[in-house]
Structure formats: C-alpha cells, structure tokens
Design a protein around this motif. Sequence first.
Motif: not given
Length: 383
Positions: A195-207
């Motif tokens: 099973v290959e999952s394609s999901v949106p890119a993981p988020r990085m939030i830089v404050f």
Amino acid sequence: MLDIADELNRWVEQGREFAVATVVAVGGSAPRQPGAALAVDSEGTAIGSVSGGCVEGAVYELCRQALEDGTTVLERFGYSDEDAFAVGLTCGGIIDILVTPVRPVRGGVLPAALSAAAAGESAALARVVDGPSALMGRALLVRPDSSYEGSLGGHPELDRTAAAEAFALLEAGRTATVLIGEDGSRCGQPLTLLVESSVPAPRMIVFGAIDFASALVRVGKFLGHHVTVCDARPVFATAARFPDADEIVVDWPHRYLESTAAELDGRTVLCVLTHDAKFDVPLLELALKLPVAYVGAMGSRRTHEDRNRRLRDVGVTELELARLRSPIGLDLGARTPEETALSIAAEIVANRRGGSGVSLTGAHTPIHHDGLRRTAGTIGEVA
C-alpha cells in the motif's frame, strides 16, 4: 511508484507505455524503502531508483522484458556469498521488487493513482505483491472518503478488506505491506499487498522572520515540506526575504497557530525561532498540546530555563514540556544560519526516523531506523 508520480503522469498524458519496478519489501541494510521505484519507457528512458545503483542495470532489463511480454513479475535481489559477482546489493541487504507494465489507458487504476499523486491529492494505491499468479499486480485506488476503484480479483469482500487496510494507512500517511489471511483473501491462500500512500507534503511552520529562518526555509523545502513563515512584524515577514517559502503570514504566532491547528497532523513540524517571551510563551503553551511531530524552540540555555519557568507558570505540564526540543537542533557546533538550519533539520529527521543523532563511526546501531513507524515491509512477509 508514487514517489516518481509527476514524471510518470506526464508519460501517461503523452501516451507512452512503460514498466515500473517498485520495491515491495526489504531486509537488512537495503538502501531504499518500500514504494521506491524505477521506470523505463518503450524508448529505453529510465527515471527513479530502487537501490541507489547496486541493481539498477538488472532491474532496467526486467522492465524492458515486462514491456515486451506484458507480464508482472516479483524478483528478489540480495548479496551472494557464493558468487561475489552476482547481481545483488553490496550493502548486504535484500530487496523484493515488483515489475509491472503500465498501459496509459483511460480508466486504468495505475494511471489514475499517478494522476492523483501528481496533483497533490490524497490517495492510496494497493497492489498484490504475493499470492496467486493471476492476481499479481492487481490494484485498488482508495480515496480519502474511503471510496475505491479497481479490483483485486473479482470477489467484493476481498476488495472491501483491501480497501479498508489501505484506507487505514492512507489516514496515517504511510506506505507499508499488509497481509490478508486466507479467510479475508477469498482466494484460498493469503495475499500480501503493498500500500503506497500519497498525501500532501508535511507542513513546517517557522515562527520568527529572522536570518536563521531563511536558511531553515530552504532546508525545509529540500526535505519536502510545505513551509510557512509566520511573524507579527510586516517589515520582516516579506516574500523578498523568504522567496523559497510556500506561504508567509503576518500575524501573532499564537493567534495564527490557533487558527490553523485543525489543519495540522502528526507529520507537522513547528520551529520557534523568535526567542522572545511575549511571542514564545503563548505560542508554545498551545503548540505543546497539539498532536504534531516536532516542536523546537531557539535560544540559549539561559533563555531555555527562563522560558520553561514561564511555561510552567501558565500551566504547561512536565509531560508537555518534555516534548519541547530546546535549545533547538543537534550539537554540530553550528554558528552560521546555514549550519544552524542543518542542525535543526538533522534533529527533525532523527526524531522522525528514530535516530540517535550520534556519529555512525564506532556506533553499533543500525544505519537505517524504521522503529514502529512501519507496520510491515519485512522480507518474511513477501517471501
């Protein structure tokens, strides 16, 4: 296969026939994980990789053969003590590779999966990698609403079982192999699915829109994150200063985090570079309660101790404080913004993969860490 979906989807749109070789299981010190792929079109053009170079030539020929005869095959490559010149992995690992011909036909499951992945949509592709020869390579495409298309072999119960397994992995954003027993397979013997999952890119939030943030944004993009920069000061939070960022937000950090909290998941990375109590404390008070992958905060050890005291004063528990990576990053002796960004990125990767952060030289630890983040994918499951 979905790791090279952008290029393969272009091949489909151009009507090019191709064969794709996908790593379906690994053992030992294999260089690539399940889902890694190499594809070859009818003109001999190749993209992707399954081993970092060890067996690419042999896999290339398997793809050419699959294009000629239209047959899906499962092949194993590993180190051979008896024949040091045999095709295998010099690292001593073992990989199983599924080679599948792909015809760019309208309504096909594989082209549909490539189109979804290339468009950044969430989808899971489940393929039979071990079982009756008639079912090898059969596929289902599962969507985020749990609907699916395609069939693994004609029995509705088998498709429903496979779709449920794939949906569970899709929700976690993971790629793995799963075993469906004889009762669930409805074909008289167990089946193994990749099973290959394609999901949106993981988020990085830089404050914190500081010079260190600019370097971290570049590294975050290199690691495949969707990167947001947030700062309350409009003079600093500008596209001119952060051209590599996907998004720039001018707002108080804690207020923005609160507004976007529902969109974050267990892959999200939060990097707090403001090292100013009026920003840090309300931001971290919220961040440490969220189910994200990583929360790191910049500052000296004195700043760290003062910040922890302030966080305790507003009710942050010791368990929540234990999640905070502060001072942020691994000890690389970093000084420049680029070195510091590398230090932070190294800690993020180590946290994700279960690495220790120590030098591999002299260490008796695995080079590749999988930990509990994969439910399957070992050689024993695809033998």
